[in-house]
Each structure stands twice: as structure tokens, then as C-alpha cells.
Write a protein that holds these residues in place. Structure first.
Motif, PDB file in Angstrom:
ATOM      1  N   ASN A  51      63.515  86.153  45.317  1.00 16.17           N
ATOM      2  CA  ASN A  51      64.162  87.183  44.498  1.00 16.17           C
ATOM      3  C   ASN A  51      65.586  86.828  44.114  1.00 16.17           C
ATOM      4  O   ASN A  51      66.083  87.292  43.100  1.00 16.17           O
ATOM      5  N   ALA A  52      66.248  85.998  44.914  1.00 12.81           N
ATOM      6  CA  ALA A  52      67.616  85.607  44.611  1.00 12.81           C
ATOM      7  C   ALA A  52      67.661  84.704  43.378  1.00 12.81           C
ATOM      8  O   ALA A  52      68.595  84.786  42.586  1.00 12.81           O
ATOM      9  N   ARG A  53      66.657  83.840  43.237  1.00 14.58           N
ATOM     10  CA  ARG A  53      66.619  82.915  42.102  1.00 14.58           C
ATOM     11  C   ARG A  53      65.167  82.830  41.593  1.00 14.58           C
ATOM     12  O   ARG A  53      64.518  81.807  41.746  1.00 14.58           O
ATOM     13  N   ASN A  72      62.170  74.973  41.363  1.00 18.35           N
ATOM     14  CA  ASN A  72      61.605  74.568  42.655  1.00 18.35           C
ATOM     15  C   ASN A  72      60.625  75.592  43.213  1.00 18.35           C
ATOM     16  O   ASN A  72      59.846  75.269  44.107  1.00 18.35           O
ATOM     17  N   ASN A  73      60.658  76.820  42.696  1.00 15.03           N
ATOM     18  CA  ASN A  73      59.706  77.837  43.148  1.00 15.03           C
ATOM     19  C   ASN A  73      58.262  77.420  42.858  1.00 15.03           C
ATOM     20  O   ASN A  73      57.329  78.000  43.408  1.00 15.03           O
ATOM     21  N   GLU A  89      59.444  75.603  52.907  1.00 11.17           N
ATOM     22  CA  GLU A  89      60.781  75.435  53.495  1.00 11.17           C
ATOM     23  C   GLU A  89      61.575  76.732  53.447  1.00 11.17           C
ATOM     24  O   GLU A  89      62.289  77.069  54.400  1.00 11.17           O
ATOM     25  N   GLN A  90      61.470  77.471  52.342  1.00  8.68           N
ATOM     26  CA  GLN A  90      62.169  78.750  52.238  1.00  8.68           C
ATOM     27  C   GLN A  90      61.653  79.727  53.288  1.00  8.68           C
ATOM     28  O   GLN A  90      62.424  80.472  53.890  1.00  8.68           O
ATOM     29  N   GLN A  91      60.346  79.726  53.511  1.00  5.75           N
ATOM     30  CA  GLN A  91      59.760  80.602  54.519  1.00  5.75           C
ATOM     31  C   GLN A  91      60.253  80.226  55.911  1.00  5.75           C
ATOM     32  O   GLN A  91      60.603  81.092  56.708  1.00  5.75           O
TER      33      GLN A  91
END
Length: 175
Positions: free
Chosen positions: A147-149, A154-155, A163-165
Motif C-alpha cells: 500500500n505504501a508504493r 518490483n511488486n 521479502e516484503q512479507q
């Protein structure tokens, strides 16, 4: 192929910005012929260089070597039937992330598959499979959108999402 001496390699790097297209083409061909072995040597040369023009040429050469490597591996994957979609994802992702550790992501995906498999009931409908999969990935595991970007390129890469998780789950506990 015989390994290029350090002296030959340095001479080629000095000729990278030569204005003669014949020389430039020959240098480019020699560096590309180094294959994957040339990447680390070119990266080391990039770090030593103070010339932004040479650094840009080195970056392009490194990228071309990596692209050549990925293209070869993708062709081999396809010739082998191309059935392992995770392997296909990994090969395509190496274009953007050349140093990915495939086994790390295979383990995470296998963990999610096993967790999902345990929840599926024999004879259940495909829509039930989707409901269970969504429940596990989004509710139990906490995967979700960036939600930030939200428009970040890269999403679209599985490794970035994993990695984000991992960061969301484990960084709050790191002091």
C-alpha cells in the motif's frame, strides 16, 4: 575457452570508450565471450573506475552478460518442457535480480503449498480451493499489497513480495 589474462582484460577495458566502431565492436565481443566469469571482473573494474562514461559502458556490458546467461538458461528450461513454473519465474526474475537464491524461494513456496494441501478436502470444488488458498495466503500468512508504493514495478516479482512479507513478520522483533 582459455581464461583471459589480467593484462588482456585491462587493455580491453581501456578500449571500451574507443571511438572507432570496429575496435569498439571487437572489444564488446571479447568481453561478451567471457560469459558469466566476466561479470565479477567487470564489477570489480566498475568499482575502481572514476569515469562515469566507462562505468556506464561497464554496466551495459555486465547487463548484457547477465542477459545472455538468463537467455541461455530460459532456452534450456523451455527445451526441458518448461513445466516448473517456479523455475521459469526464477529465470525471468534474474534479469532484474541476478543474484537470487532460488532455493530460498522454492522453500517458501513449498511451505505455502504444503500448508494449503493440508487444508484441502478431497472432492472439494475449485472455488473452495481458491477460498482456502486466499484464506491461507492473505489471512493466515498475512501476505498483502504494498500500500505504501502500490505501483512499484518490483511488486510484480515474487521474490520481492516474499521479502516484503518476511520484513513485515520479522523486522518488528529485531531490536
Amino acid at each position: 575457452m582459455e581464461k583471459m589474462s589480467e593484462q588482456q582484460f585491462k587493455a580491453l577495458v581501456r578500449l571500451l570508450d574507443d571511438e572507432d566502431p570496429v575496435v569498439s565492436q571487437q572489444v564488446w565481443g571479447e568481453l561478451l565471450a567471457m560469459g558469466q566469469e566476466g561479470v565479477s571482473r567487470l564489477e570489480a573494474e566498475w568499482e575502481l573506475s572514476q569515469d562515469p562514461g566507462i562505468q556506464r559502458i561497464l554496466e551495459n556490458t555486465i547487463h548484457q552478460l547477465q542477459l545472455q546467461d538468463v537467455s541461455r538458461d530460459l532456452l534450456e528450461w523451455r527445451k526441458g518442457g518448461g513445466k516448473d513454473l517456479l523455475k521459469g519465474w526464477y529465470l525471468v526474475s534474474r534479469i532484474q535480480f541476478p543474484d537470487l537464491d532460488f532455493e530460498l524461494y522454492r522453500k517458501e513456496i513449498n511451505r505455502l503449498v504444503n500448508k494449503t494441501w493440508l487444508e484441502l478436502e478431497p472432492g472439494s470444488k475449485p472455488e473452495d480451493h481458491i477460498r482456502i488458498l486466499n484464506h491461507i495466503i492473505f489471512r493466515m500468512e498475512g501476505y498483502g499489497p504494498n500500500n505504501a508504493r502500490p505501483n512499484h514495478p518490483n511488486n510484480n516479482f515474487l521474490n520481492y513480495l516474499v521479502e516484503q512479507q518476511i520484513q513485515r513478520l520479522y523486522l518488528p522483533f529485531v531490536a
